[in-house]
Scaffold this motif. Structure first.
Motif, mmCIF file in Angstrom:
data_model
loop_
_atom_site.group_PDB
_atom_site.id
_atom_site.type_symbol
_atom_site.label_atom_id
_atom_site.label_comp_id
_atom_site.label_asym_id
_atom_site.label_seq_id
_atom_site.Cartn_x
_atom_site.Cartn_y
_atom_site.Cartn_z
ATOM 1 N N PRO A 1 -0.506 12.522 -11.186
ATOM 2 C CA PRO A 1 -0.654 14.128 -10.724
ATOM 3 C C PRO A 1 0.590 14.155 -11.134
ATOM 4 N N TRP A 2 1.795 14.967 -10.172
ATOM 5 C CA TRP A 2 3.351 15.091 -10.444
ATOM 6 C C TRP A 2 3.562 15.016 -11.914
ATOM 7 N N ALA A 3 3.546 14.149 -12.455
ATOM 8 C CA ALA A 3 4.381 14.212 -13.852
ATOM 9 C C ALA A 3 3.556 15.001 -14.515
ATOM 10 N N VAL A 4 2.157 15.212 -14.421
ATOM 11 C CA VAL A 4 1.246 15.683 -15.628
ATOM 12 C C VAL A 4 1.751 17.358 -15.193
ATOM 13 N N ILE B 1 0.812 -1.354 0.068
ATOM 14 C CA ILE B 1 -0.015 -0.115 0.009
ATOM 15 C C ILE B 1 0.901 0.931 0.127
ATOM 16 N N LEU B 2 2.247 1.279 0.762
ATOM 17 C CA LEU B 2 2.684 2.213 0.700
ATOM 18 C C LEU B 2 2.998 2.594 -0.017
ATOM 19 N N PHE B 3 4.145 1.484 -1.216
ATOM 20 C CA PHE B 3 4.767 2.078 -1.998
ATOM 21 C C PHE B 3 3.630 2.318 -4.057
ATOM 22 N N ASP B 4 2.687 1.530 -3.576
ATOM 23 C CA ASP B 4 1.710 1.635 -4.539
ATOM 24 C C ASP B 4 0.678 3.490 -4.309
ATOM 25 N N LEU B 5 0.807 3.805 -2.945
ATOM 26 C CA LEU B 5 0.294 5.070 -3.123
ATOM 27 C C LEU B 5 1.250 6.302 -3.131
ATOM 28 N N GLU B 6 3.071 5.420 -3.583
ATOM 29 C CA GLU B 6 4.124 6.321 -3.898
ATOM 30 C C GLU B 6 3.455 6.475 -5.949
ATOM 31 N N ILE B 7 3.687 5.650 -5.676
ATOM 32 C CA ILE B 7 3.159 5.669 -7.366
ATOM 33 C C ILE B 7 1.758 6.408 -8.112
ATOM 34 N N ALA B 8 1.130 6.385 -7.180
ATOM 35 C CA ALA B 8 -0.400 7.294 -7.040
ATOM 36 C C ALA B 8 0.003 8.714 -6.932
ATOM 37 N N GLY C 1 7.181 23.803 -11.284
ATOM 38 C CA GLY C 1 8.497 24.687 -11.334
ATOM 39 C C GLY C 1 8.906 23.790 -10.578
ATOM 40 N N LEU C 2 10.481 24.152 -10.227
ATOM 41 C CA LEU C 2 11.289 24.181 -9.456
ATOM 42 C C LEU C 2 10.677 23.402 -8.323
ATOM 43 N N PHE C 3 9.815 24.432 -7.161
ATOM 44 C CA PHE C 3 9.395 23.988 -5.795
ATOM 45 C C PHE C 3 9.230 22.356 -6.000
ATOM 46 N N GLY C 4 7.731 22.340 -6.483
ATOM 47 C CA GLY C 4 7.440 21.360 -7.222
ATOM 48 C C GLY C 4 8.773 20.309 -7.424
ATOM 49 N N PHE C 5 9.604 20.228 -8.060
ATOM 50 C CA PHE C 5 10.415 19.420 -8.519
ATOM 51 C C PHE C 5 10.922 18.857 -7.218
ATOM 52 N N ILE C 6 11.498 20.029 -6.059
ATOM 53 C CA ILE C 6 12.807 19.894 -5.108
ATOM 54 C C ILE C 6 11.428 18.927 -3.917
ATOM 55 N N ALA C 7 10.120 19.638 -4.250
ATOM 56 C CA ALA C 7 9.637 19.133 -2.871
ATOM 57 C C ALA C 7 9.125 17.334 -3.369
ATOM 58 N N MET C 8 8.968 16.689 -4.466
ATOM 59 C CA MET C 8 8.727 15.930 -4.839
ATOM 60 C C MET C 8 10.089 14.676 -4.736
#
Length: 118
Positions: free
Chosen positions: A79-82, A68-75, A88-95
């Motif tokens: 949306p992050w990739a979309v 469940i943990l790693f399935d949620l990671e993929i979930a 921008g850079l802030f979202g990339f660093i947060a991920m």
């Protein structure tokens, strides 16, 4: 006025037909020939050998939680990739921080032997 509700009625009817139709079709078409093998309890490809209320090893639950943990990671990655161009850079660093924490947790579990089966 009622013509506004026609699409909703059609949606409900199609949903019921898709859900109930195969069940009714299976009951009408399938042969009813029960025998000892069909009526016996089936569990993981072998005969049940103990009580249904026996204790399970904690590793089964651990593997389920890890899945469940790693399935949620993929979930969270889809949306992050979309929206990567918009955040921008802030979202990339947060991920990357999020993925780093998950990778550290995965390495910890691996080193503790949580993924090993005896």
């Amino acid at each position: 006025m009622l013509e506004n509700y026609f699409p909703i009625l059609m949606f409900i009817l199609v949903g019921l037909a898709v859900g109930v139709g195969p069940l009714v079709l299976g009951l009408l078409v399938s042969p009813h020939k029960p025998d000892a093998a069909k009526n016996s309890p089936y569990e993981c490809g072998f005969e049940a050998f103990e009580d249904a209320r026996m204790r399970f090893d904690v590793r089964y639950y651990l593997v389920a939680i890890l899945f469940i943990l790693f399935d949620l990671e993929i979930a969270f990655l889809f949306p992050w990739a979309v929206v990567l161009q918009e955040i921008g850079l802030f979202g990339f660093i947060a991920m990357m921080i999020f993925l780093g924490v998950l990778v550290i947790g995965f390495i910890y579990e691996w080193m503790k032997g949580a993924l090993e089966w005896d």
